[in-house]
Design a protein around this motif. Structure first.
Motif, PDB file in Angstrom:
ATOM      1  N   ARG A   6       1.056  -1.419   0.067  1.00  0.00           N
ATOM      2  CA  ARG A   6       0.136   0.020  -0.108  1.00  0.00           C
ATOM      3  C   ARG A   6       0.946   1.255   0.118  1.00  0.00           C
TER       4      ARG A   6
ATOM      5  N   LEU B  77      -6.443   0.922   5.366  1.00  0.00           N
ATOM      6  CA  LEU B  77      -7.028   1.007   4.219  1.00  0.00           C
ATOM      7  C   LEU B  77      -8.643   1.318   4.134  1.00  0.00           C
TER       8      LEU B  77
ATOM      9  N   ASP C 230      -3.451   0.050  -3.160  1.00  0.00           N
ATOM     10  CA  ASP C 230      -3.099  -1.005  -2.496  1.00  0.00           C
ATOM     11  C   ASP C 230      -3.225  -1.912  -3.440  1.00  0.00           C
TER      12      ASP C 230
END
Length: 436
Positions: A89, A175, A435
């Motif tokens: 990521r 995320l 990501d």
């Protein structure tokens, strides 16, 4: 001269005639049997030919489909029980903070690579798995998840560097959070990955997690020993996902010279200023208790947590207990919903992503974030945060977020030139992330 013999001149007895007729009937029956067997064999051959033709057609179709369909993205095919999936990521933040000028606090424009993480995960024969990630942000190399796991039905055992079991917000991946930074108490109270061993049981709506831990990779020389446990009830009522949880944390510092310090930034991470800060406190141990609740229904979600952190301080008569918590609500402006899996928020997958005729997902969130670091003679300050965020996900694996926060402080750690410790700070941040 011999006389010709005609059939009508032959004399046959009745017994002979009956025997001949029986023999003829037997021959006819045998002929019928052979004809039946021949027909059956012919039909079987025709069916077999049809089956072979169908199989050939299916093989050809599968081969064509395999040629047209790419292999699973990012994962090498399993071989003898092994698999390898690269993962990573990248998050870049930019924005500013604005504090009263007379505080002398560093403010204004800021930016940073918040996370630059690379690693891999996969399976190992025998029911084992692994995950290993390194973070290269901040001009340092730090280990994130680095562990070996074993799964057997509803039970999973993990040994290595991983999250201990504190808070829905902490356990949700960065995320998938609704703001660019997690709730203030998670950072203030030092929630982090640590080296340890844990076991998890998940079946139906029940999730139970427990583990014993030492410290993180950077502090392996410490004598810290701790235990954590978390219990989650996550029923689904129709299309509504509910979440109720509780956790307990204990950390024995086991060092007469050990200290703890609780402090927090104003929403964004790219500033080094902490307007709430207890300073270093001599401590023997820490004990924490947390409560969690959340709901997801269509485009809407709501979540809230409360957490109490107590410090055993041998130098004081009364041990302080600090508190943090938040409540938030969010709504998708597109026809999407927030992801949830395994007792935490998960990936949002836009129903109409960019590149397939859509604009992706768009989510608006509001949050009240509270942190109180005042108790038992310790004056670390209080923070009331009023925050809003807009999160746009063009695709499953890309996101852009805009955050604004108004942080109101009481007993702030940084005073103005006139000695005022009650004032407000504005924080604004933008994030771009991808990501795989």
């Amino acid at each position: 001269m011999a006389t010709p013999l005609f059939a009508q001149d032959v004399t046959v007895s009745a017994d002979e005639l009956a025997a001949m007729r029986a023999q003829l009937a037997t021959m006819n029956a045998r002929i019928d049997q052979l004809e039946g067997e021949l027909a059956t064999a012919k039909a079987a051959n025709e069916a077999q030919d049809t089956t072979i033709a169908a199989q050939d057609a299916a093989i050809a179709a599968n081969a064509e489909a395999a040629a047209a369909k790419p292999a699973p993205v990012g994962e090498l095919a399993k071989k003898d029980g092994w698999s390898f999936k690269p993962r990573g990521r990248l998050m870049f933040d930019v924005g500013f903070t604005n504090a009263p000028d007379s505080t002398g606090a560093s403010e204004g424009f800021g930016n940073e690579v918040r996370r630059a993480r690379l690693g891999a995960s996969g399976d190992i024969p025998g029911g084992f798995g692994y995950k290993f990630e390194l973070d290269f942000a901040g001009n340092e190399v730090e280990a994130a998840d680095a562990y070996l796991s074993y799964g057997d039905g509803p039970v999973e055992v993990i040994v290595g560097h991983h999250n201990n079991f504190q808070s829905l917000e902490e356990l949700t991946s960065s995320l998938h959070t609704s703001f660019i930074e997690r709730a203030a108490f998670t950072d203030a109270f030092g929630f982090e990955r640590r080296i340890g061993a844990s076991v998890q049981y998940a079946k139906g709506p029940i999730l139970a997690q427990a583990g014993v831990f030492t410290d993180n990779f950077e502090d392996t020389d410490s004598k810290n020993r701790g235990a954590d446990a978390r219990l989650v009830f996550m029923p689904k009522l129709g299309d509504t996902q509910l979440h109720f949880g509780g956790s307990v944390h204990y950390n024995d510092l086991d060092d007469p010279a050990a200290t703890v310090r609780y402090r927090q930034r104003p929403l964004v991470h790219f500033t080094s200023e902490r307007f709430v800060n207890t300073g270093n406190m001599g401590a023997d141990s820490e004990t924490g208790y947390g409560l969690e609740a959340a709901a997801i229904s269509g485009r809407f979600h709501a979540a809230g947590e409360a957490y109490w952190q107590s410090v055993d301080m041998p130098a004081t008569a009364n041990d302080p207990t600090f508190f943090g918590g938040y409540v938030e609500v969010g709504v998708f402006l597109t026809d999407d919903t927030r992801g949830y899996k395994g007792g935490k928020f998960d990936r949002t997958k836009p129903g109409n992503p960019v590149g397939k005729g859509g604009m992706g997902s768009l989510q608006f969130n509001l949050r009240y974030d509270y942190l109180d670091l005042n108790d038992a003679g310790i004056v670390g300050g209080k923070q009331d945060g009023y925050m809003a965020s807009l999160v746009w996900k063009p695709t499953d694996y890309t996101a852009f977020a805009v955050n604004y926060g108004r942080l109101q402080y009481t007993d702030a750690a940084i005073a103005t030139a006139t000695g005022d410790t009650s004032y407000g700070v504005d924080a604004f941040g933008v994030r771009a992330q991808v990501d795989f």
